[in-house]
Design a protein around this motif. Structure first.
Motif, short mmCIF file in Angstrom:
data_model
loop_
_atom_site.label_atom_id
_atom_site.label_comp_id
_atom_site.label_asym_id
_atom_site.label_seq_id
_atom_site.Cartn_x
_atom_site.Cartn_y
_atom_site.Cartn_z
N GLY A 94 -24.31 22.52 -5.32
CA GLY A 94 -22.86 22.51 -5.32
C GLY A 94 -22.27 21.41 -6.17
O GLY A 94 -22.95 20.45 -6.57
N ALA A 95 -20.96 21.53 -6.45
CA ALA A 95 -20.29 20.63 -7.37
C ALA A 95 -20.14 19.23 -6.81
O ALA A 95 -20.25 18.24 -7.54
CB ALA A 95 -18.92 21.19 -7.74
N ILE A 96 -19.90 19.12 -5.51
CA ILE A 96 -19.68 17.79 -4.91
C ILE A 96 -20.95 16.95 -5.00
O ILE A 96 -20.91 15.78 -5.41
CB ILE A 96 -19.21 17.92 -3.45
N TRP A 97 -22.07 17.54 -4.60
CA TRP A 97 -23.33 16.79 -4.67
C TRP A 97 -23.69 16.49 -6.12
O TRP A 97 -24.32 15.46 -6.40
CB TRP A 97 -24.46 17.54 -3.98
N CYS A 98 -23.29 17.36 -7.02
CA CYS A 98 -23.53 17.11 -8.43
C CYS A 98 -22.86 15.82 -8.87
O CYS A 98 -23.45 14.98 -9.55
CB CYS A 98 -23.02 18.28 -9.27
N GLN A 99 -21.60 15.66 -8.47
CA GLN A 99 -20.87 14.46 -8.83
C GLN A 99 -21.47 13.22 -8.17
O GLN A 99 -21.62 12.17 -8.80
CB GLN A 99 -19.40 14.61 -8.43
N ILE A 100 -21.82 13.35 -6.88
CA ILE A 100 -22.43 12.22 -6.17
C ILE A 100 -23.75 11.82 -6.81
O ILE A 100 -24.02 10.64 -7.04
CB ILE A 100 -22.64 12.57 -4.68
N SER A 101 -24.57 12.81 -7.11
CA SER A 101 -25.87 12.55 -7.72
C SER A 101 -25.71 11.89 -9.08
O SER A 101 -26.45 10.95 -9.42
CB SER A 101 -26.65 13.86 -7.86
N ALA A 102 -24.73 12.37 -9.85
CA ALA A 102 -24.52 11.79 -11.18
C ALA A 102 -24.05 10.35 -11.09
O ALA A 102 -24.53 9.48 -11.83
CB ALA A 102 -23.49 12.63 -11.94
N ILE A 103 -23.12 10.07 -10.19
CA ILE A 103 -22.61 8.70 -10.03
C ILE A 103 -23.73 7.78 -9.56
O ILE A 103 -23.90 6.67 -10.10
CB ILE A 103 -21.44 8.68 -9.03
N VAL A 104 -24.49 8.21 -8.55
CA VAL A 104 -25.58 7.37 -8.03
C VAL A 104 -26.65 7.16 -9.09
O VAL A 104 -27.13 6.03 -9.29
CB VAL A 104 -26.18 8.00 -6.76
N HIS A 105 -27.02 8.24 -9.78
CA HIS A 105 -28.05 8.14 -10.81
C HIS A 105 -27.62 7.18 -11.91
O HIS A 105 -28.37 6.28 -12.31
CB HIS A 105 -28.33 9.52 -11.38
N GLY A 106 -26.40 7.37 -12.40
CA GLY A 106 -25.92 6.50 -13.47
C GLY A 106 -25.78 5.06 -13.03
O GLY A 106 -26.18 4.14 -13.75
N SER A 107 -25.22 4.85 -11.84
CA SER A 107 -25.02 3.49 -11.33
C SER A 107 -26.36 2.79 -11.09
O SER A 107 -26.54 1.63 -11.48
CB SER A 107 -24.21 3.53 -10.04
N CYS A 108 -27.29 3.49 -10.44
CA CYS A 108 -28.58 2.87 -10.13
C CYS A 108 -29.37 2.56 -11.39
O CYS A 108 -30.02 1.50 -11.48
CB CYS A 108 -29.40 3.80 -9.23
N SER A 109 -29.33 3.46 -12.36
CA SER A 109 -30.04 3.21 -13.62
C SER A 109 -29.46 1.99 -14.33
O SER A 109 -30.20 1.15 -14.86
CB SER A 109 -29.94 4.44 -14.53
N THR A 110 -28.13 1.88 -14.33
CA THR A 110 -27.49 0.74 -14.99
C THR A 110 -27.77 -0.56 -14.24
O THR A 110 -28.06 -1.60 -14.86
CB THR A 110 -25.97 0.97 -15.09
N VAL A 111 -27.69 -0.53 -12.91
CA VAL A 111 -28.02 -1.71 -12.11
C VAL A 111 -29.45 -2.14 -12.37
O VAL A 111 -29.75 -3.35 -12.47
CB VAL A 111 -27.79 -1.44 -10.61
#
Length: 201
Positions: A94-111
């Motif tokens: 679904g679209a909501i989990w897509c956004q959550i996954s993208a934000i977490v993935h991007g944030s964690c990778s950058t951190v």
């Protein structure tokens, strides 16, 4: 992977696997599974090691735990859910989990990237300015730096969603900012490293 990653791309695209054979899909899925499991298990092992080890600076331990946490979340939330899309070529969550996954993935990778730089700077200060390090670098301040890292990354990845209504998953300006920050950090560390290497040799 497309740099622009929006909600419409999370609703599934049955044309993703056109031209792929069953063997190729199986290999791709196996690679995603292997990478995900390796990331998760290796960072769980890191947690155990960091928990049991005693002869390490509390400040360094905070930064290492933060790095391990970021990598673990990347594997658990960013990589592991990608197994299903790798198999069937669609996004089933679904679209909501897509956004959550993208934000977490991007944030964690950058951190994770920034944490490596922070650890390098922390070790540089500890070896080059031990008195300053002992007086100024406390566990409380290291926790503050960790909070600042996470807050900055979450703002950078959530802000496009709020402002534009779509998520810029890994934009060029974000990639350039990572590169810029790391160039500055390692430029500061390299002269001291080169000097100390010469003294050892």
């Amino acid at each position: 992977m497309n740099l622009t990653f929006n909600v419409s791309q999370c609703k599934g695209n049955t044309t993703n696997d056109v031209g792929y054979t069953t063997v190729e899909i199986a290999i791709r899925s196996a690679v995603v599974l292997l990478v995900s499991v390796t990331i998760i298990l290796s960072n769980l092992l890191n947690f155990v090691i960091l928990w049991t080890i005693k002869n390490i600076s509390p400040v360094t331990k905070v930064f290492l735990i933060n790095l391990t946490t970021a990598d673990f979340c990347t594997g658990l939330i960013g990589c592991l859910p990608a197994i299903a899309p790798a198999i069937n070529g669609t996004w089933p969550y679904g679209a909501i989990w897509c956004q959550i996954s993208a934000i977490v993935h991007g944030s964690c990778s950058t951190v994770s990237i920034w944490s490596v730089g922070v650890i390098g700077v922390e070790r540089y200060i500890a070896t080059s300015y031990p008195v300053f390090y002992k007086n100024k670098m406390t566990q409380k301040r290291s926790l503050g730096i960790v909070c600042l890292l996470w807050t900055s990354c979450l703002i950078l990845f959530v802000a496009p969603t709020i402002i534009k209504g779509w998520l810029l998953f890994t934009s060029m300006w974000m990639a350039n900012s990572n590169c810029f920050v790391n160039v500055i950090i390692y430029s500061a560390i390299y002269p001291s490293f080169r000097f100390r290497l010469k003294t050892i040799l």
